[in-house]
Motif scaffolding. Structure first.
Motif, PDB file in Angstrom:
ATOM      1  N   HIS A   1      40.888  25.926  32.548  1.00  0.00           N
ATOM      2  CA  HIS A   1      41.215  25.200  31.323  1.00  0.00           C
ATOM      3  C   HIS A   1      42.041  26.052  30.376  1.00  0.00           C
ATOM      4  O   HIS A   1      42.247  27.240  30.596  1.00  0.00           O
ATOM      5  CB  HIS A   1      39.972  24.597  30.657  1.00  0.00           C
TER       6      HIS A   1
ATOM      7  N   HIS B   1      42.749  29.681  32.145  1.00  0.00           N
ATOM      8  CA  HIS B   1      41.788  30.654  32.668  1.00  0.00           C
ATOM      9  C   HIS B   1      40.611  29.919  33.322  1.00  0.00           C
ATOM     10  O   HIS B   1      40.369  28.762  33.002  1.00  0.00           O
ATOM     11  CB  HIS B   1      41.306  31.607  31.555  1.00  0.00           C
TER      12      HIS B   1
ATOM     13  N   HIS C   1      36.493  29.258  34.669  1.00  0.00           N
ATOM     14  CA  HIS C   1      35.071  29.470  34.371  1.00  0.00           C
ATOM     15  C   HIS C   1      34.270  28.939  35.551  1.00  0.00           C
ATOM     16  O   HIS C   1      34.669  27.966  36.180  1.00  0.00           O
ATOM     17  CB  HIS C   1      34.635  28.693  33.117  1.00  0.00           C
TER      18      HIS C   1
ATOM     19  N   GLU D   1      42.814  26.363  25.949  1.00  0.00           N
ATOM     20  CA  GLU D   1      42.295  25.967  24.627  1.00  0.00           C
ATOM     21  C   GLU D   1      43.314  26.400  23.570  1.00  0.00           C
ATOM     22  O   GLU D   1      43.614  27.583  23.457  1.00  0.00           O
ATOM     23  CB  GLU D   1      40.950  26.663  24.384  1.00  0.00           C
TER      24      GLU D   1
ATOM     25  N   GLN E   1      32.312  28.854  19.437  1.00  0.00           N
ATOM     26  CA  GLN E   1      32.206  28.560  20.866  1.00  0.00           C
ATOM     27  C   GLN E   1      30.956  29.208  21.420  1.00  0.00           C
ATOM     28  O   GLN E   1      30.719  30.398  21.261  1.00  0.00           O
ATOM     29  CB  GLN E   1      33.420  28.999  21.678  1.00  0.00           C
TER      30      GLN E   1
END
Ligand code: MN
Length: 291
Positions: free
Chosen positions: A109, A65, A67, A111, A128
């Motif tokens: 990125h 996704h 950012h 996660e 986070q």
């Protein structure tokens, strides 16, 4: 110098899943008192309170996704997280370690739970944070800081009170590990039962605590328990934390960024036009490629 008084002690909101690997309580911006503007430069805090994930052959987490416009800071307390991004950075963090990813002009990125942790399963506990960037740095080059135990400075408190791990900012003149674009203090106070620590940050800085483990007394008066969030007023500089049992407290304090906030999903900019541009750039593949 005067006391920073408590504005609110906030219970964790009901959890939800981010992907299939992060069961989080969203304190910032969805809990009462904790809007992006009020908490700036901290514009999001997702807290995966201690949760036992069963063994899984396939690592759980969040797929690729984008950012743009801010930084994501992941702090591990239990379990391990792996990160990969389109700038070619990757890393694994475990207990006491931190990933500080500057998305800035744009990044893709993913996660995930680290592979070995996934296979065995176990307790998982993470924070986070999204740290906003000022307009002048929103389109700067993406960057990744993997902060391990070796490079996070630790201050030993007197009287065997415990330790302060300085992720960013400073404590008793000792500088933290992370580079930050605006003044940010981010520290883990690991206090032994009965241990006490004093902090001082400018009154104008937005300041809060997350009680990660144990129970504490703040300013010698108010009690905060595991998983609660303590918000301070902007009325003074100093506060104290006393551990009622062995405790871990995440301490955050930052200079607010007094700029407009325009946000849509994973993009945090200053104007609507910049959000449209972010979405266009993402759709055109300008954030790079990640499998
Ligand atoms: Mn992300």
């Amino acid at each position: 110098m005067s006391t920073k008084h408590i504005e609110a002690v906030i219970a964790p909101p009901a959890p939800h899943y981010v992907g299939d690997g992060f069961r989080v309580h969203n304190f910032i911006p969805s809990a009462a008192h904790l809007s992006m503007r009020r908490m700036s430069p901290f514009i999001l805090m997702d807290y995966n309170s201690k949760f036992n994930f069963p063994p899984s052959a396939k690592p759980k987490g969040v797929g690729v996704h984008p950012h743009r416009g801010f930084e994501t800071v992941t702090i591990a307390y239990k379990g391990k997280v792996a990160h990969h991004d389109s700038a070619g950075n990757s890393g694994v963090i475990g207990e006491g370690e931190v990933q500080w990813m500057t998305a800035a002009s744009g990044i893709l990125h993913k996660e995930y739970h680290e592979e070995e942790f996934s296979k065995t399963g176990g307790d998982f506990q993470m924070v986070q944070l999204w740290v906003n960037l000022p307009a002048k740095d929103k389109l700067s080059k993406p960057k990744y800081q993997g902060l391990t135990k070796e490079n996070i400075p630790v201050v030993q408190l007197s009287d065997n009170a415990g330790t302060i791990e300085i992720i960013a900012g400073q404590y008793q003149g000792v500088k933290g590990a992370a580079f930050t674009f605006t003044p940010v203090h981010l520290q883990n106070a690991k206090l032994n039962k009965g241990g006490k620590a004093a902090f001082s940050f400018p009154a104008t800085y937005n300041t809060a605590l997350l009680i990660v483990e144990g129970n504490v007394k703040v300013n010698g008066a108010e009690t905060a328990t595991t998983d609660q969030f303590v918000l301070f007023q902007n009325d003074g500089e100093e506060f104290t934390i006393e551990a009622l049992d062995n405790a871990i407290v995440l301490v955050l304090s930052g200079e607010p960024i007094h700029e407009p906030i325009a946000t849509q999903g994973p993009f945090v900019m200053n104007t609507r036009a910049e959000l449209v541009e972010a979405i266009d750039d993402y759709n055109m593949g300008k954030f790079g490629y990640l499998e």
